[in-house]
Design a protein around this motif. Structure first.
Motif, PDB file in Angstrom:
ATOM      1  N   ASN A   1       0.810  -1.216   0.000  1.00 57.46           N
ATOM      2  CA  ASN A   1       0.000   0.000   0.000  1.00 57.46           C
ATOM      3  C   ASN A   1       0.846   1.270   0.000  1.00 57.46           C
ATOM      4  O   ASN A   1       0.309   2.373   0.124  1.00 57.46           O
ATOM      5  N   PHE A   2       2.179   1.108  -0.127  1.00 55.34           N
ATOM      6  CA  PHE A   2       3.080   2.264  -0.106  1.00 55.34           C
ATOM      7  C   PHE A   2       3.193   2.837  -1.512  1.00 55.34           C
ATOM      8  O   PHE A   2       3.396   2.105  -2.475  1.00 55.34           O
ATOM      9  N   SER A   3       3.059   4.141  -1.637  1.00 55.83           N
ATOM     10  CA  SER A   3       2.997   4.759  -2.968  1.00 55.83           C
ATOM     11  C   SER A   3       4.342   5.249  -3.495  1.00 55.83           C
ATOM     12  O   SER A   3       4.444   5.624  -4.659  1.00 55.83           O
ATOM     13  N   GLY A   4       5.393   5.251  -2.663  1.00 53.35           N
ATOM     14  CA  GLY A   4       6.691   5.767  -3.089  1.00 53.35           C
ATOM     15  C   GLY A   4       7.550   4.696  -3.741  1.00 53.35           C
ATOM     16  O   GLY A   4       7.097   3.605  -4.091  1.00 53.35           O
ATOM     17  N   THR A   5       8.839   5.004  -3.906  1.00 54.56           N
ATOM     18  CA  THR A   5       9.786   4.067  -4.505  1.00 54.56           C
ATOM     19  C   THR A   5      10.181   2.993  -3.496  1.00 54.56           C
ATOM     20  O   THR A   5       9.910   3.107  -2.295  1.00 54.56           O
ATOM     21  N   LYS A   6      10.853   1.961  -4.000  1.00 51.44           N
ATOM     22  CA  LYS A   6      11.328   0.877  -3.141  1.00 51.44           C
ATOM     23  C   LYS A   6      12.269   1.418  -2.061  1.00 51.44           C
ATOM     24  O   LYS A   6      12.155   1.075  -0.882  1.00 51.44           O
ATOM     25  N   GLU A   7      13.203   2.287  -2.474  1.00 56.46           N
ATOM     26  CA  GLU A   7      14.162   2.831  -1.515  1.00 56.46           C
ATOM     27  C   GLU A   7      13.474   3.716  -0.482  1.00 56.46           C
ATOM     28  O   GLU A   7      13.847   3.703   0.694  1.00 56.46           O
ATOM     29  N   GLU A   8      12.468   4.458  -0.905  1.00 53.10           N
ATOM     30  CA  GLU A   8      11.723   5.293   0.038  1.00 53.10           C
ATOM     31  C   GLU A   8      10.997   4.426   1.067  1.00 53.10           C
ATOM     32  O   GLU A   8      10.959   4.756   2.259  1.00 53.10           O
ATOM     33  N   PHE A   9      10.437   3.311   0.617  1.00 46.42           N
ATOM     34  CA  PHE A   9       9.783   2.406   1.559  1.00 46.42           C
ATOM     35  C   PHE A   9      10.798   1.829   2.547  1.00 46.42           C
ATOM     36  O   PHE A   9      10.555   1.798   3.752  1.00 46.42           O
ATOM     37  N   LEU A  10      11.942   1.355   2.025  1.00 48.81           N
ATOM     38  CA  LEU A  10      12.963   0.780   2.896  1.00 48.81           C
ATOM     39  C   LEU A  10      13.435   1.791   3.936  1.00 48.81           C
ATOM     40  O   LEU A  10      13.744   1.426   5.078  1.00 48.81           O
ATOM     41  N   SER A  11      13.469   3.061   3.560  1.00 49.38           N
ATOM     42  CA  SER A  11      13.891   4.113   4.497  1.00 49.38           C
ATOM     43  C   SER A  11      12.932   4.243   5.669  1.00 49.38           C
ATOM     44  O   SER A  11      13.325   4.674   6.760  1.00 49.38           O
ATOM     45  N   THR A  12      11.668   3.872   5.471  1.00 48.50           N
ATOM     46  CA  THR A  12      10.686   3.982   6.559  1.00 48.50           C
ATOM     47  C   THR A  12      10.838   2.865   7.593  1.00 48.50           C
ATOM     48  O   THR A  12      10.261   2.953   8.683  1.00 48.50           O
ATOM     49  N   LEU A  13      11.612   1.838   7.279  1.00 45.03           N
ATOM     50  CA  LEU A  13      11.718   0.686   8.177  1.00 45.03           C
ATOM     51  C   LEU A  13      12.721   0.886   9.312  1.00 45.03           C
ATOM     52  O   LEU A  13      12.750   0.105  10.260  1.00 45.03           O
ATOM     53  N   ASN A  14      13.556   1.935   9.206  1.00 46.14           N
ATOM     54  CA  ASN A  14      14.585   2.198  10.228  1.00 46.14           C
ATOM     55  C   ASN A  14      15.472   0.965  10.442  1.00 46.14           C
ATOM     56  O   ASN A  14      15.711   0.521  11.570  1.00 46.14           O
ATOM     57  N   MET A  15      15.985   0.426   9.351  1.00 49.37           N
ATOM     58  CA  MET A  15      16.793  -0.790   9.427  1.00 49.37           C
ATOM     59  C   MET A  15      18.192  -0.520   9.973  1.00 49.37           C
ATOM     60  O   MET A  15      18.808   0.498   9.665  1.00 49.37           O
ATOM     61  N   ILE A  16      18.668  -1.443  10.766  1.00 46.65           N
ATOM     62  CA  ILE A  16      20.040  -1.426  11.284  1.00 46.65           C
ATOM     63  C   ILE A  16      20.686  -2.762  10.918  1.00 46.65           C
ATOM     64  O   ILE A  16      20.191  -3.826  11.308  1.00 46.65           O
ATOM     65  N   LEU A  17      21.780  -2.691  10.168  1.00 43.27           N
ATOM     66  CA  LEU A  17      22.527  -3.889   9.794  1.00 43.27           C
ATOM     67  C   LEU A  17      23.814  -3.921  10.606  1.00 43.27           C
ATOM     68  O   LEU A  17      24.635  -3.006  10.538  1.00 43.27           O
ATOM     69  N   ARG A  18      23.972  -4.988  11.383  1.00 39.94           N
ATOM     70  CA  ARG A  18      25.173  -5.162  12.208  1.00 39.94           C
ATOM     71  C   ARG A  18      26.039  -6.259  11.607  1.00 39.94           C
ATOM     72  O   ARG A  18      25.562  -7.366  11.351  1.00 39.94           O
ATOM     73  N   ILE A  19      27.311  -5.933  11.373  1.00 45.47           N
ATOM     74  CA  ILE A  19      28.261  -6.902  10.823  1.00 45.47           C
ATOM     75  C   ILE A  19      29.362  -7.118  11.858  1.00 45.47           C
ATOM     76  O   ILE A  19      30.050  -6.171  12.256  1.00 45.47           O
ATOM     77  N   ASN A  20      29.500  -8.367  12.297  1.00 48.44           N
ATOM     78  CA  ASN A  20      30.471  -8.681  13.341  1.00 48.44           C
ATOM     79  C   ASN A  20      31.254  -9.939  13.000  1.00 48.44           C
ATOM     80  O   ASN A  20      30.798 -10.773  12.206  1.00 48.44           O
ATOM     81  N   HIS A  21      32.412 -10.069  13.626  1.00 47.65           N
ATOM     82  CA  HIS A  21      33.149 -11.320  13.534  1.00 47.65           C
ATOM     83  C   HIS A  21      32.393 -12.383  14.317  1.00 47.65           C
ATOM     84  O   HIS A  21      31.952 -12.147  15.446  1.00 47.65           O
ATOM     85  N   ALA A  22      32.233 -13.556  13.717  1.00 45.63           N
ATOM     86  CA  ALA A  22      31.526 -14.646  14.386  1.00 45.63           C
ATOM     87  C   ALA A  22      32.301 -15.112  15.615  1.00 45.63           C
ATOM     88  O   ALA A  22      33.539 -15.136  15.619  1.00 45.63           O
ATOM     89  N   THR A  23      31.576 -15.469  16.647  1.00 45.38           N
ATOM     90  CA  THR A  23      32.159 -16.073  17.843  1.00 45.38           C
ATOM     91  C   THR A  23      31.628 -17.507  17.962  1.00 45.38           C
ATOM     92  O   THR A  23      30.737 -17.917  17.210  1.00 45.38           O
ATOM     93  N   GLU A  24      32.163 -18.235  18.914  1.00 41.11           N
ATOM     94  CA  GLU A  24      31.679 -19.613  19.101  1.00 41.11           C
ATOM     95  C   GLU A  24      30.186 -19.641  19.405  1.00 41.11           C
ATOM     96  O   GLU A  24      29.483 -20.585  19.055  1.00 41.11           O
ATOM     97  N   ASN A  25      29.694 -18.608  20.075  1.00 41.80           N
ATOM     98  CA  ASN A  25      28.265 -18.555  20.403  1.00 41.80           C
ATOM     99  C   ASN A  25      27.384 -18.447  19.155  1.00 41.80           C
ATOM    100  O   ASN A  25      26.198 -18.750  19.194  1.00 41.80           O
ATOM    101  N   ASP A  26      27.978 -17.976  18.049  1.00 47.53           N
ATOM    102  CA  ASP A  26      27.227 -17.823  16.802  1.00 47.53           C
ATOM    103  C   ASP A  26      27.216 -19.083  15.946  1.00 47.53           C
ATOM    104  O   ASP A  26      26.439 -19.172  14.989  1.00 47.53           O
ATOM    105  N   LEU A  27      28.084 -20.049  16.250  1.00 52.22           N
ATOM    106  CA  LEU A  27      28.376 -21.099  15.282  1.00 52.22           C
ATOM    107  C   LEU A  27      27.208 -22.025  14.970  1.00 52.22           C
ATOM    108  O   LEU A  27      27.071 -22.486  13.841  1.00 52.22           O
ATOM    109  N   GLN A  28      26.370 -22.310  15.957  1.00 48.41           N
ATOM    110  CA  GLN A  28      25.220 -23.166  15.664  1.00 48.41           C
ATOM    111  C   GLN A  28      24.321 -22.502  14.632  1.00 48.41           C
ATOM    112  O   GLN A  28      23.876 -23.137  13.675  1.00 48.41           O
ATOM    113  N   ARG A  29      24.054 -21.194  14.821  1.00 53.03           N
ATOM    114  CA  ARG A  29      23.211 -20.476  13.860  1.00 53.03           C
ATOM    115  C   ARG A  29      23.924 -20.332  12.515  1.00 53.03           C
ATOM    116  O   ARG A  29      23.296 -20.453  11.455  1.00 53.03           O
TER     117      ARG A  29
END
Length: 346
Positions: A165-193
Motif C-alpha cells: 500500500n506504499f505509494s513511493g519508490t522501493k528505496e523510500e519504503f525501505l527508508s521507513t523501516l529504520n533498518m540497522i545492519l550489524r556486521i560482526n566477527h563470528a564467535t563460538e556462540n554464533d556457530l550453531q546459527r
C-alpha cells in the motif's frame, strides 16, 4: 526421496487438527495431541501452515477459539485442490517443495498432493504421533533464531502488507523501516546459527557449500580467515542473523569463499550492502578481492549480485568460477539503513 530437513508442516483441519467436520457443525474440540505437536514443532523452528477445504472466516474463528490461530502462517482455507495450496505456500515462504510435509486424514487428499508433488512428505494424520520422532523433523540445533522463526515470518507478512500500500519508490519504503545492519566477527556462540544458515540457505548462497560446526570453529580461530555474521533489525523487530561471509586473507588477495543471505531479506538489498562493505574493507587493506562462485540449480541470483557489484569472471575451473572485484573505487553504502560493524580487527 529427498532427505532434506522439513522447514514447514502444512496441516489439514477437519478430523486432523480438530475432531469432526466444520461444515457439518460437528466439531467436538481439538485433538490435543496434535496441538502439542504443533507447539513443539514451533519451538524447533519449523514453520506451519494450513490447507483445508472450508470457509475461511469460520475456520479462522474456530482456530482463534482454540487459541492456535497464531501458530500458522499463510493459511490456505479455500476449496482449491490442496496441491495448489501447498505449492502456493512454498512460494510464499520461498522454500523448496522437498522441505514441506503435509498432514491429512483423507487418503484422496494425500494421494492428490503426492501425485502432483512427489517430493512433499505426505503423512496420514492417524500417524501424526510419529512426527516428532522423524529424523527430518529434528533440527541439528535449536537456536534463538529458530525459536523466533515463526514470529519473524509474521513480521515479514506485516512489512509486505504495508509495502503493497506504499505509494513511493522501493528505496523510500525501505527508508521507513529504520533498518540497522550489524556486521560482526563470528564467535563460538554464533556457530550453531551460522552452520544452520549454510544448511538452510540455497538461493542466496554463492557456492552451496555446507560448513560444519568444527570447520567454522577452526576458521574463527585462524588469523588467515574472517567469518562475518550479519544481523538485521527494523522497527517491526529482529530478523535475526541473516547473512554470512567467509573470507580467506592472503598477502595480496582476499578470497570470498562463501557469501550467503537468508531469502527473507532478498528484497531489502542487504546482500549488496554486505558485499560492498567487504570490498571497501579490502580496499582499505590494499588487497584485491576475489570471490568463488559455484553454480547450483537455485543460486543464479548470487552470480548476478556479483556482476551487478562490479565483479568480473577471471577464471573458471570445472564448476568453480573465480570473480574479481573492481578495486578502483569505494563502494557507496545504502542510505536507507544504518550500518554498524566491528572496528577491531580479529
Amino acid at each position: 526421496m529427498s532427505e532434506q530437513k522439513i522447514k514447514c508442516v502444512v496441516w489439514d483441519l477437519d478430523n486432523t487438527l480438530w475432531k469432526g467436520v466444520l461444515s457439518e457443525e460437528s466439531i467436538d474440540g481439538v485433538n490435543k495431541n496434535i496441538i502439542e505437536i504443533v507447539k513443539e514443532l514451533d519451538e524447533r523452528g519449523i514453520l506451519q501452515s494450513i490447507s483445508s477445504k472450508n470457509n475461511y472466516e469460520q475456520a479462522k474463528q474456530k482456530l482463534e477459539e482454540f487459541g492456535v490461530w497464531e501458530y500458522f502462517i499463510y493459511p490456505h482455507i479455500n476449496w482449491n485442490p490442496k496441491s495448489e495450496s501447498i505449492e502456493d505456500i512454498a512460494k510464499l515462504i520461498n522454500i523448496g517443495m522437498d522441505t514441506l510435509a503435509f498432514v491429512d486424514d483423507q487418503a484422496f487428499e494425500l494421494e492428490e498432493v503426492k501425485y502432483t508433488h512427489p517430493e512433499v512428505l505426505c503423512i496420514d494424520s492417524a500417524k501424526a504421533n510419529e512426527i516428532l520422532n522423524m529424523d527430518r523433523m529434528i533440527p541439528k540445533y535449536i537456536t534463538s533464531d529458530s525459536k523466533n522463526r515463526r514470529k519473524m515470518y509474521q513480521n515479514d507478512i506485516k512489512r509486505n502488507g504495508i509495502e503493497k500500500n506504499f505509494s513511493g519508490t522501493k528505496e523510500e519504503f525501505l527508508s521507513t523501516l529504520n533498518m540497522i545492519l550489524r556486521i560482526n566477527h563470528a564467535t563460538e556462540n554464533d556457530l550453531q546459527r551460522v552452520e544452520e544458515l549454510t544448511v538452510r540457505t540455497h538461493q542466496l548462497n554463492s557456492t552451496g557449500y555446507i560448513y560444519s560446526y568444527d570447520e567454522l570453529k577452526n576458521f574463527i580461530k585462524s588469523d588467515k580467515y574472517d567469518v562475518l555474521v550479519a544481523q538485521l533489525d527494523d522497527k517491526f523487530g529482529q530478523y535475526g542473523k541473516i547473512g554470512l561471509a567467509l573470507i580467506e586473507k592472503n598477502k595480496n588477495v582476499w578470497e570470498l569463499k562463501l557469501l550467503l543471505m537468508s531469502c527473507r531479506v532478498m528484497s531489502k538489498g542487504v546482500g549488496n550492502v554486505l558485499l560492498n562493505y567487504i570490498v571497501n574493507r579490502a580496499r582499505e587493506e590494499g588487497v584485491t578481492l576475489r570471490a568463488q562462485f559455484v553454480p547450483t540449480d537455485r543460486n543464479k541470483i548470487m552470480y548476478i549480485t556479483y556482476k551487478f557489484n562490479g565483479f568480473k569472471e577471471i577464471k573458471k575451473d570445472d564448476k568453480v568460477s573465480i570473480l574479481e572485484a573492481d578495486m578502483s573505487y569505494e563502494r557507496p553504502m545504502a542510505k536507507y539503513l544504518k550500518l554498524m560493524y566491528e572496528e577491531v580487527v580479529k
